[in-house]
Design a protein around this motif. Structure first.
Motif, PDB file in Angstrom:
ATOM      1  N   UNK A  46     -13.337   3.257  15.477  1.00 37.80           N
ATOM      2  CA  UNK A  46     -13.546   3.896  14.185  1.00 37.80           C
ATOM      3  C   UNK A  46     -14.986   4.303  13.921  1.00 37.80           C
ATOM      4  N   UNK A  47     -15.929   3.671  14.601  1.00 44.69           N
ATOM      5  CA  UNK A  47     -17.333   4.032  14.404  1.00 44.69           C
ATOM      6  C   UNK A  47     -17.640   5.420  14.946  1.00 44.69           C
ATOM      7  N   UNK A  48     -16.868   5.858  15.923  1.00 40.64           N
ATOM      8  CA  UNK A  48     -17.122   7.154  16.543  1.00 40.64           C
ATOM      9  C   UNK A  48     -16.284   8.284  15.949  1.00 40.64           C
ATOM     10  N   UNK A  49     -15.357   7.953  15.064  1.00 41.82           N
ATOM     11  CA  UNK A  49     -14.472   8.952  14.479  1.00 41.82           C
ATOM     12  C   UNK A  49     -14.934   9.261  13.062  1.00 41.82           C
ATOM     13  N   UNK A  50     -15.023  10.553  12.731  1.00 41.12           N
ATOM     14  CA  UNK A  50     -15.409  10.962  11.385  1.00 41.12           C
ATOM     15  C   UNK A  50     -14.175  11.409  10.606  1.00 41.12           C
ATOM     16  N   UNK A  51     -14.306  11.478   9.299  1.00 46.82           N
ATOM     17  CA  UNK A  51     -13.196  11.937   8.467  1.00 46.82           C
ATOM     18  C   UNK A  51     -12.786  13.365   8.833  1.00 46.82           C
ATOM     19  N   UNK A  52     -13.725  14.300   9.009  1.00 45.02           N
ATOM     20  CA  UNK A  52     -13.303  15.640   9.439  1.00 45.02           C
ATOM     21  C   UNK A  52     -12.550  15.635  10.776  1.00 45.02           C
ATOM     22  N   UNK A  53     -12.911  14.753  11.680  1.00 46.76           N
ATOM     23  CA  UNK A  53     -12.182  14.658  12.953  1.00 46.76           C
ATOM     24  C   UNK A  53     -10.758  14.157  12.736  1.00 46.76           C
ATOM     25  N   UNK A  54     -10.581  13.256  11.790  1.00 47.77           N
ATOM     26  CA  UNK A  54      -9.242  12.759  11.469  1.00 47.77           C
ATOM     27  C   UNK A  54      -8.397  13.908  10.908  1.00 47.77           C
ATOM     28  N   UNK A  55      -9.004  14.738  10.073  1.00 48.42           N
ATOM     29  CA  UNK A  55      -8.272  15.884   9.524  1.00 48.42           C
ATOM     30  C   UNK A  55      -7.881  16.866  10.626  1.00 48.42           C
ATOM     31  N   UNK A  56      -8.766  17.086  11.595  1.00 52.38           N
ATOM     32  CA  UNK A  56      -8.449  17.959  12.728  1.00 52.38           C
ATOM     33  C   UNK A  56      -7.291  17.366  13.530  1.00 52.38           C
ATOM     34  N   UNK A  57      -7.300  16.066  13.735  1.00 58.56           N
ATOM     35  CA  UNK A  57      -6.187  15.402  14.414  1.00 58.56           C
ATOM     36  C   UNK A  57      -4.883  15.664  13.660  1.00 58.56           C
ATOM     37  N   UNK A  75      -6.414  14.081  -1.598  1.00 63.10           N
ATOM     38  CA  UNK A  75      -6.874  13.648  -2.912  1.00 63.10           C
ATOM     39  C   UNK A  75      -6.580  12.167  -3.101  1.00 63.10           C
ATOM     40  N   UNK A  76      -6.980  11.676  -4.241  1.00 69.58           N
ATOM     41  CA  UNK A  76      -6.654  10.321  -4.656  1.00 69.58           C
ATOM     42  C   UNK A  76      -5.643  10.422  -5.786  1.00 69.58           C
ATOM     43  N   UNK A 134       0.837  -1.166   0.000  1.00 70.81           N
ATOM     44  CA  UNK A 134       0.000   0.000   0.000  1.00 70.81           C
ATOM     45  C   UNK A 134       0.892   1.244   0.000  1.00 70.81           C
ATOM     46  N   UNK A 135       0.548   2.229  -0.819  1.00 78.24           N
ATOM     47  CA  UNK A 135       1.306   3.475  -0.880  1.00 78.24           C
ATOM     48  C   UNK A 135       0.416   4.627  -0.454  1.00 78.24           C
ATOM     49  N   UNK A 136       1.003   5.581   0.264  1.00 71.53           N
ATOM     50  CA  UNK A 136       0.264   6.754   0.732  1.00 71.53           C
ATOM     51  C   UNK A 136       1.222   7.940   0.709  1.00 71.53           C
ATOM     52  N   UNK A 137       0.780   9.038   0.103  1.00 67.73           N
ATOM     53  CA  UNK A 137       1.594  10.248   0.033  1.00 67.73           C
ATOM     54  C   UNK A 137       1.205  11.178   1.180  1.00 67.73           C
ATOM     55  N   UNK A 138       2.172  11.456   2.051  1.00 67.66           N
ATOM     56  CA  UNK A 138       1.974  12.392   3.163  1.00 67.66           C
ATOM     57  C   UNK A 138       2.906  13.569   2.906  1.00 67.66           C
ATOM     58  N   UNK A 139       2.318  14.699   2.546  1.00 69.25           N
ATOM     59  CA  UNK A 139       3.063  15.889   2.140  1.00 69.25           C
ATOM     60  C   UNK A 139       3.938  15.532   0.943  1.00 69.25           C
ATOM     61  N   UNK A 140       5.251  15.420   1.116  1.00 68.61           N
ATOM     62  CA  UNK A 140       6.128  15.089   0.000  1.00 68.61           C
ATOM     63  C   UNK A 140       6.813  13.741   0.189  1.00 68.61           C
ATOM     64  N   UNK A 141       6.263  12.910   1.062  1.00 68.48           N
ATOM     65  CA  UNK A 141       6.882  11.632   1.401  1.00 68.48           C
ATOM     66  C   UNK A 141       5.920  10.486   1.113  1.00 68.48           C
ATOM     67  N   UNK A 142       6.377   9.515   0.330  1.00 74.04           N
ATOM     68  CA  UNK A 142       5.555   8.346   0.028  1.00 74.04           C
ATOM     69  C   UNK A 142       5.854   7.282   1.066  1.00 74.04           C
ATOM     70  N   UNK A 147      -7.386   6.304   5.547  1.00 75.41           N
ATOM     71  CA  UNK A 147      -7.821   5.241   4.646  1.00 75.41           C
ATOM     72  C   UNK A 147      -8.995   4.449   5.209  1.00 75.41           C
ATOM     73  N   UNK A 148      -9.069   4.353   6.535  1.00 73.35           N
ATOM     74  CA  UNK A 148     -10.198   3.650   7.148  1.00 73.35           C
ATOM     75  C   UNK A 148     -11.497   4.448   6.981  1.00 73.35           C
ATOM     76  N   UNK A 149     -11.397   5.758   7.012  1.00 71.95           N
ATOM     77  CA  UNK A 149     -12.587   6.602   6.923  1.00 71.95           C
ATOM     78  C   UNK A 149     -12.924   7.003   5.488  1.00 71.95           C
ATOM     79  N   UNK A 150     -11.912   7.164   4.640  1.00 69.72           N
ATOM     80  CA  UNK A 150     -12.098   7.547   3.238  1.00 69.72           C
ATOM     81  C   UNK A 150     -11.137   6.728   2.379  1.00 69.72           C
ATOM     82  N   UNK A 151     -11.507   5.502   2.038  1.00 72.41           N
ATOM     83  CA  UNK A 151     -10.586   4.611   1.334  1.00 72.41           C
ATOM     84  C   UNK A 151     -10.049   5.153   0.006  1.00 72.41           C
TER      85      UNK A 151
END
Length: 129
Positions: free
Chosen positions: A26-37, A92-93, A1-9, A64-68
């Motif tokens: 994970x049921x209690x965490x939303x995608x916007x909350x993950x972004x705030x984290x 983004x994707x 699995x590959x994921x780009x975080x800023x400029x690092x893969x 990835x768990x909240x927005x695959x």
């Protein structure tokens, strides 16, 4: 699995991703909350993905768990210790082939600026979360 975080893969397998999610309800965490984290983490350390790769990997696993479909995140902190609300967020994707190319450039130590050129600059201006 590959994921780009800023400029690092980051590269890791699904088992490692599942291990990173242990302890999160994970049921209690939303995608916007993950972004705030993420904003909170990057406000403390604007180079989190390089200085604390385990924390960055856990953040990627939560995303990835909240927005695959999302496999790239960009956090722009004006300075260390800033207000988390001042950290700009983009996501983004990105096609696997481009991520693989960025990983190869990274491994060859030629990745400076490529993520910005090929991913982030093509999206326009970042928005505040």
């Amino acid at each position: 699995m590959l994921f780009l975080m800023n400029d690092w893969v980051m590269q890791y397998d699904q088992k490692a991703m599942l291990e990173d999610l242990i302890g999160y309800n994970l049921h209690e965490v939303t995608f916007p909350q993950v972004l705030v984290l993420g904003q909170e983490l990057y406000a403390q350390d604007p180079q989190l993905h390089l200085g604390q790769p385990l924390q960055a990997r856990k953040l990627a696993a939560l995303v990835m768990a909240k927005q695959p479909a999302v496999n790239a995140l960009l956090f722009i902190a004006p300075h260390q210790g800033c207000n988390p609300r001042d950290v700009r967020v983009r996501y983004c994707s990105v096609g696997y082939d481009l991520l693989a190319q960025l990983l190869k450039l990274q491994e060859d130590k030629k990745s400076v600026g490529w993520a910005n050129k090929e991913v982030w600059n093509k999206l326009g201006r970042p928005a505040r979360a």
